[in-house]
Design a protein around this motif. Structure first.
Motif, PDB file in Angstrom:
ATOM      1  N   GLN A  44      -8.742   7.900   8.878  1.00  0.00           N
ATOM      2  CA  GLN A  44      -9.966   8.235   8.151  1.00  0.00           C
ATOM      3  C   GLN A  44     -10.636   9.481   8.732  1.00  0.00           C
ATOM      4  OE1 GLN A  44     -11.180   7.035   5.426  1.00  0.00           O
ATOM      5  NE2 GLN A  44     -13.221   7.954   5.402  1.00  0.00           N
ATOM      6  N   TRP A  64      -4.909   8.466  -0.317  1.00  0.00           N
ATOM      7  CA  TRP A  64      -5.765   8.196   0.837  1.00  0.00           C
ATOM      8  C   TRP A  64      -5.819   6.693   1.106  1.00  0.00           C
ATOM      9  CZ3 TRP A  64     -10.767  11.554   1.573  1.00  0.00           C
ATOM     10  CH2 TRP A  64     -11.334  11.293   2.825  1.00  0.00           C
ATOM     11  N   PHE A  65      -5.997   5.899   0.059  1.00  0.00           N
ATOM     12  CA  PHE A  65      -6.054   4.452   0.186  1.00  0.00           C
ATOM     13  C   PHE A  65      -4.733   3.892   0.713  1.00  0.00           C
ATOM     14  CE2 PHE A  65      -5.450   0.261  -1.973  1.00  0.00           C
ATOM     15  CZ  PHE A  65      -6.421  -0.445  -1.281  1.00  0.00           C
ATOM     16  N   GLY A  66      -3.628   4.300   0.093  1.00  0.00           N
ATOM     17  CA  GLY A  66      -2.330   3.790   0.504  1.00  0.00           C
ATOM     18  C   GLY A  66      -1.924   4.224   1.894  1.00  0.00           C
ATOM     19  N   TRP A  67      -2.445   5.369   2.331  1.00  0.00           N
ATOM     20  CA  TRP A  67      -2.059   5.925   3.634  1.00  0.00           C
ATOM     21  C   TRP A  67      -2.492   5.039   4.800  1.00  0.00           C
ATOM     22  CZ3 TRP A  67      -0.486  11.130   2.141  1.00  0.00           C
ATOM     23  CH2 TRP A  67       0.327  11.766   3.076  1.00  0.00           C
ATOM     24  N   PHE A  68      -3.494   4.203   4.595  1.00  0.00           N
ATOM     25  CA  PHE A  68      -3.875   3.279   5.667  1.00  0.00           C
ATOM     26  C   PHE A  68      -2.731   2.301   5.963  1.00  0.00           C
ATOM     27  CE2 PHE A  68      -8.185   4.467   4.145  1.00  0.00           C
ATOM     28  CZ  PHE A  68      -8.650   5.002   5.337  1.00  0.00           C
ATOM     29  N   LEU A  87       0.830  -1.209   0.000  1.00  0.00           N
ATOM     30  CA  LEU A  87       0.000   0.000   0.000  1.00  0.00           C
ATOM     31  C   LEU A  87       0.862   1.256   0.000  1.00  0.00           C
ATOM     32  CD1 LEU A  87      -2.790  -1.012   2.552  1.00  0.00           C
ATOM     33  CD2 LEU A  87      -3.090  -0.599   0.111  1.00  0.00           C
ATOM     34  N   GLY A  89      -7.085  10.023  -4.258  1.00  0.00           N
ATOM     35  CA  GLY A  89      -7.749   8.798  -3.824  1.00  0.00           C
ATOM     36  C   GLY A  89      -6.761   7.670  -3.570  1.00  0.00           C
ATOM     37  N   LEU A  90      -5.776   7.531  -4.444  1.00  0.00           N
ATOM     38  CA  LEU A  90      -4.750   6.502  -4.255  1.00  0.00           C
ATOM     39  C   LEU A  90      -3.903   6.796  -3.017  1.00  0.00           C
ATOM     40  CD1 LEU A  90      -3.593   5.951  -7.947  1.00  0.00           C
ATOM     41  CD2 LEU A  90      -4.834   4.328  -6.505  1.00  0.00           C
TER      42      LEU A  90
END
Length: 446
Positions: free
Chosen positions: A249, A222-226, A28, A219-220
């Protein structure tokens, strides 16, 4: 009654669950660098799109090799003077056992090192957004090499390495507020003060050429930041990683909304660029703080960062430094805000028992955070400016003015991002139909 027998704590054993979790988190974080490339690529003009993408992608190549050769050893090897690490067995990564565990954890050394590699990759890539439109690609590649070696690897040791001075002082940086975002933001400021402004800065419109691409990149990210944040606890056994996931989040949502509200009040519109930038500001701010604060604290951190970063992006026009894509305004300011707010919002119920001012802990942790924040900021800014100055005086950092005006993509990469010649429209179609239109016009006149 016989005295109780105290058993030595069992040594950690390799956990397949934590190992798999951390490999997913590593993937991620790797995805974040291409996501950053899209985010930055959409924010520049058409003629600079490919160069912006390449400035991020090249970091995947350069930093990976440096990390294998000596970077991991410098960042996480045996401490020397609280400033740098070194472990000769890690040079080239040839003397690490497949099941050798990272000390104190249930994941292999190989898993830890590849997770940290992805952090090392994205940090110099973040700097590139401040330098859009005007830097030689060869100079940028050499800058990454030198900067990672002289700045990132030592700073990572300060903050996360056993024996590093910030680590030993008790500076809290869960996933990179100082080591990644302040480090990159300060470096960006140092370089742009040396290389100067783009041609036409504050005169020509320099609007994003593709806001959908910006939103895709955001968006990518935000997703990878998890993976970036939740994975930094290096396991999933005690709930701290889950808290960080939730806070990531929550803070991002709060920052996006706060940025949009500020933007509507200040400029009269809710923009897609504002939504994307606000989200990134929240991600940056919660990165150091998310393991120490509650979800309500995360809302506060995100909202404060959203407003302050939105205000900060306009400073480049006031002070005259050309931070092309607001790396200073979002990453430096967001990193500082998130790191310092730990001193106020740390609840004592997350990654440690440290409490901030609002939870009865006084200002002790705040002063520790200040030490980490301003030491990293000053070191990165000064050293980055020196590196840029040396490169500019030797090989030259900037492309010629004519190449900058005509388009850095063609000059540096011999390519363009978009080819409309085969689309059956535009200039090609107009040229093809011009004789027919002229003949028809003459016939009507006759």
């Amino acid at each position: 009654m016989a005295p109780a027998i105290t058993l030595a704590a069992e040594a950690p054993k390799l956990s397949a669950a934590n190992t798999g979790f951390m490999l997913i988190c590593s993937a991620l974080v790797m995805l974040m660098t291409p996501g950053l490339a899209f985010f930055y690529g959409g924010m520049v003009r058409v003629k600079s799109t490919l160069n912006m993408l390449m400035m991020s992608f090249i970091s995947l190549g350069i930093v990976t090799i440096l990390w294998v050769l000596y970077g991991f050893s410098m960042a996480f090897g045996t401490d020397s003077g609280s400033l740098i690490g070194w472990n000769s067995d890690w040079v080239g990564l040839g003397n690490i056992g497949l099941t050798e565990l990272w000390p104190g954890y249930t994941i292999p050394v190989f898993v830890f090192l590849v997770f940290q590699l992805m952090f090392a990759i994205i940090t110099p890539a973040l700097i590139s957004g401040a330098l859009a439109d005007r830097v030689k690609f060869s100079a940028w590649a050499l800058f990454i090499t030198l900067w990672a070696t002289i700045v990132y690897f030592p700073v990572a040791h300060w903050v996360w390495g056993a024996g590093g001075w910030a680590f030993e002082l008790g500076v809290i940086d869960f996933a990179g507020g100082t080591a990644v975002h302040i480090n990159a933001g300060a470096a960006a400021l140092g370089v742009i003060l040396v290389i100067g402004k783009r041609v036409g800065f504050k005169k020509d419109p320099m609007r994003p050429h593709s806001l959908p691409l910006v939103m895709l990149g955001a968006g990518l990210l935000w997703f990878g930041w998890f993976g970036f944040n939740a994975g930094s606890w290096l396991g999933n056994d005690d709930g701290v990683g889950a808290l960080m996931f939730v806070n990531t989040q929550v803070a991002t949502a709060a920052a996006m909304l706060a940025w949009l509200i500020y933007e509507k009040i200040r400029h009269g519109a809710f923009t897609t660029l504002g939504a994307a930038s606000g989200a990134v500001a929240g991600l940056v701010a919660i990165t150091p703080a998310g393991g120490a604060v509650t979800p309500m604290g995360a809302i506060a951190v995100g909202a404060i960062a959203g407003v302050l970063c939105a205000m900060a992006v306009g400073l480049k026009y006031k002070f005259g430094y050309d931070d092309s894509l607001d790396v200073v305004g979002v990453h430096l300011v967001g990193g500082v805000v998130g790191s310092l707010l730990i001193g106020f919002f740390a609840s004592g119920k997350g990654q440690s028992e440290v409490e901030g001012l609002f939870y009865g802990g006084g200002l002790t942790q705040f002063w520790k955070q200040c030490a980490g924040v301003f030491a990293v900021l000053a070191y990165s800014l000064i050293v980055s400016a020196i590196l840029a100055f040396i490169l500019d005086k030797t090989m030259g950092m900037r492309v010629p003015e004519d190449d900058e005006v005509a388009g850095i993509d063609q000059a540096e990469h011999a390519e363009t991002a978009y080819d409309f010649s085969g689309a059956g429209g535009g200039a090609a179609k107009t040229a093809a139909t011009a004789p027919v239109a002229a003949a028809a016009s003459k016939k009507v006149d006759a």
